[in-house]
Write a protein that holds these residues in place. Structure first.
Motif, mmCIF file in Angstrom:
data_model
loop_
_atom_site.group_PDB
_atom_site.id
_atom_site.type_symbol
_atom_site.label_atom_id
_atom_site.label_comp_id
_atom_site.label_asym_id
_atom_site.label_seq_id
_atom_site.Cartn_x
_atom_site.Cartn_y
_atom_site.Cartn_z
ATOM 1 N N LYS A 1 -52.337 30.508 -52.600
ATOM 2 C CA LYS A 1 -52.695 29.944 -51.287
ATOM 3 C C LYS A 1 -53.954 30.590 -50.712
ATOM 4 N N GLU B 1 -49.526 21.434 -48.521
ATOM 5 C CA GLU B 1 -48.752 22.299 -47.625
ATOM 6 C C GLU B 1 -49.649 22.983 -46.595
ATOM 7 N N LEU B 2 -50.924 23.128 -46.943
ATOM 8 C CA LEU B 2 -51.845 23.821 -46.038
ATOM 9 C C LEU B 2 -52.721 22.858 -45.241
ATOM 10 N N ASN C 1 -54.356 21.337 -50.983
ATOM 11 C CA ASN C 1 -52.965 21.759 -50.958
ATOM 12 C C ASN C 1 -52.276 21.056 -49.791
ATOM 13 N N GLU D 1 -46.791 21.553 -58.420
ATOM 14 C CA GLU D 1 -47.608 22.170 -57.365
ATOM 15 C C GLU D 1 -47.890 21.132 -56.271
ATOM 16 N N ALA E 1 -57.425 26.135 -49.711
ATOM 17 C CA ALA E 1 -56.687 24.948 -49.281
ATOM 18 C C ALA E 1 -57.311 23.693 -49.867
#
Lengths: 367, 281
Positions: A242, A163-164, A161, A262, A245
């Motif tokens: 979430k 974003e993480l 991910n 996504e 990750a």
């Protein structure tokens, strides 16, 4: 007393309902099989294809195009597992079915038992465009003769991910990285597990030399996970919430999740990753051998393959189809030769090896 | 009389054809060796007992099932008691509420717990709102606790219904007699109500404990990396590697354990019966 009656009538109602459900389910099945055996139109040649449901070849447009082009009728029979396909071929499929889609897990067996025709690649105009890598895989060959044609491929590698995770991940060792403790999702599958650990340890994933080291490596990885995942749906939910990750993921699902917006990045790590191929095989004594060649040729054509990959299908074997896409898509979806050459394709293993690997994985999970 | 016995034949036929016969087919498989030519062998059973981790998993599964059964008794008994002895109205509604979960599939219920228990999920947010926890992380999901919660949810209705049945049969005048003879409520419960309802508890315990031993859906979906139980091993044998022979052998070892525990419990049940009868005679 009245309460006991109530319970009785409730139980009776449940029984009746479940009977009705069972009956309607049977009815549904019957209808399906009737469609397959419909004998009303005899005029056209019939090509019987065995494939997974909703897997490229049974797209309505594809069928219509091919049927018009060659004045024939395509009949799909669906399989639910590779084992089922093998059983189909062994029990009356030879001489009745035309084209089937085996993978490495049953292909060598099917060839060995003489269930497939040798493929004369000179009859396939598009065979020359297939990536070189596929020519090196042993599963579709016997005595230097080819028995099945690669169709589509994919990989099981690392997804994260974005974003993480605020670094560029390019190594399989991220699955062993303490930094992501509790945010990793390893796959619950003995083949994926053993192969991934072998890649991380620098062993040959198709034929690992030290299974004890692999077991230790997997036990070491275990506490770092949020959970093991099995179905693609489980992964999607964990990812969307979430809860994870980074983890092992399939190329196909990562691509469609990315298309859906996504924040998912998919990488084939530098150490390599697991690859798979689906092959088209022509069944021994197929009723319509010539038409079968035409079908397989169309399936590996640039035209079909480009159209399917654009619609979210798996990676094409046809290099022309890949070259027709823009650089960014090729890189993002790992369709290019660079990713392809890093893959270790799932090899055929006998029952003993499968049993051994499965037991190893059970032992890791039982720790 | 004979005609009435004949009425049983459809049920007996179904039981025989679809339960007894397949059972013996699986028993046959469990003694077969893998490979092209199947031969009689004890290897499947030997393999199970020679690898320590299979026994470890079996013990883990038994412990988990005992915990689930005990929690079920603790939750179900007060509920069944209230339904049978305290309230008069609304019994049917309560029974219906207990039975409703049976109408959804076990898989769906397991997935619902996934949504409910996860960090930042429904329960975590609720507990956070009312101030019981400070973050929205609970750390329950993907541990064996989550699997136990889901199993209790799935099996406790059996316990409620069986205990309710035995309490419903219990004559209220016996309780009154005990009270009028000067027994305190606790004593009445311990010496009158509990012994007389124990057949219900034991039947319920069998109905919960046995399917719990073979469960694999909840532990796998909710149990995380430690979700392995003997049921998931059997599942993997059948679905992952078509290892029917070994899978069947594990299933029969489990069946043997179930029969042993059932035998033990019915022994318990019989002694309870004779004990509860003897003071009356």
């Amino acid at each position: 007393m009245s309460i006991r009656k109530t319970i009785k009538s409730i139980i009776a109602a449940i029984l009746v309902l479940s009977m009705m459900l069972a009956l309607t389910a049977c009815g549904g099945n019957n209808q399906n099989s009737n469609q397959g055996n419909n004998d009303s139109e005899d005029a056209k040649t019939r090509l019987v294809v065995v494939n997974w449901k909703d897997y490229g070849s049974d797209d309505q447009k594809v069928i219509e195009y091919f049927e018009q082009q060659y004045n024939c009728e395509i009949i799909h029979e669906y399989m639910a597992s590779e084992e089922e396909l093998l059983t189909k071929l062994r029990t009356g499929g030879v001489g009745k079915l035309d084209v089937v889609l085996p993978n490495a897990s049953i292909l060598p067996v099917a060839i060995q038992e003489g269930l497939l025709e040798e493929v004369d690649t000179s009859k396939l105009e598009n065979y020359q465009y297939i990536f070189d890598k596929f020519m090196t895989l042993p599963e579709n060959k016997k005595d230097d003769k080819i028995y099945a044609v690669p169709w589509v491929w994919g990989s099981t590698a690392i997804a994260y991910n974005s974003e993480l995770v605020d670094e560029e991940i390019d190594s399989i060792h991220v699955l062993w990285d303490e930094k992501y403790k509790g945010m990793i999702a390893f796959r619950d599958d003995f083949n994926d597990a053993v192969m991934t650990a072998a890649i991380a340890l620098g062993q040959d994933p198709s034929n690992p030399s030290d299974l004890d080291a692999i077991k230790q490596k997997l036990i070491e990885q275990k506490p770092l996970n949020r959970t093991y995942w099995k179905t693609g749906d489980e992964w999607s939910k964990l990812f969307a919430n979430k809860q994870i990750a980074v983890g092992m993921m399939w190329s196909g699902q990562a691509a469609s999740m990315k298309q859906a917006g996504e924040p998912i990045e998919y990488v084939v790590p530098k150490e390599g990753a697991i690859g798979w191929v689906d092959y088209w095989g022509i069944v021994k004594d197929a009723p319509n051998k010539e038409l079968a060649y035409k079908f397989v040729d169309y399936m590996i054509s640039k035209e079909f393959q480009e159209q399917w990959v654009r619609a979210g299908g798996p990676a094409p074997v046809n290099s022309e189809a890949v070259n027709a896409l823009d650089e960014k898509t090729i890189e993002e979806m790992n369709l290019g030769e660079e990713s392809l050459n890093k893959l270790y394709f799932i090899a055929y293993h006998g029952e003993d090896v499968k049993k051994q690997w499965n037991e190893l994985w059970q032992e890791v999970k039982a720790q | 009389m004979k005609k009435k016995v004949l009425l049983m034949s459809p049920a007996m036929f179904i039981l025989f054809a679809f339960a007894i016969v397949p059972l013996f087919i699986m028993l046959y498989y469990s003694f077969m060796s893998d490979g092209a030519v199947a031969k009689f062998t004890l290897d499947n059973y030997i393999n199970f007992f020679s690898k320590g981790f299979y026994l470890k998993l079996t013990w883990k599964t038994i412990k988990m099932s005992i915990v689930v059964t005990l929690i079920c008794i603790v939750i179900a008994y007060p509920m069944a008691y209230i339904m049978a002895k305290v309230i008069n109205k609304g019994k049917n509604l309560l029974l219906l509420l207990i039975i409703i979960p049976f109408w959804t599939s076990q898989l769906v219920r397991a997935y619902s717990w996934l949504v409910f228990l996860r960090d930042g999920g429904v329960l975590a947010q609720f507990l956070n709102k009312i101030g019981l926890i400070t973050t929205t992380d609970m750390g329950i999901l993907f541990t064996s606790k989550a699997a136990i919660i889901a199993l209790v949810h799935i099996f406790f209705p059996y316990m409620v219904i069986t205990i309710y049945m035995s309490l419903e049969k219990l004559d209220n005048s016996i309780i009154d007699a005990s009270k009028s003879l000067g027994a305190k409520p606790i004593e009445t419960f311990r010496r009158v109500i509990l012994p007389l309802s124990s057949p219900g508890i034991i039947t319920g315990a069998i109905l919960v404990f046995v399917p719990c031993l073979g469960s694999f859906v909840e532990p796998r979906i909710l149990g995380g990396v430690n979700g392995s139980v003997i049921g998931t091993v059997i599942e993997d044998q059948f679905f992952e590697i078509y290892g029917w022979n070994f899978g069947a052998a594990i299933a029969f070892i489990l069946l043997a354990m179930v029969l042993l525990s059932m035998g033990g419990m019915s022994l318990l049940l019989n002694t309870e019966k004779t004990r509860s009868k003897s003071p009356a005679s």
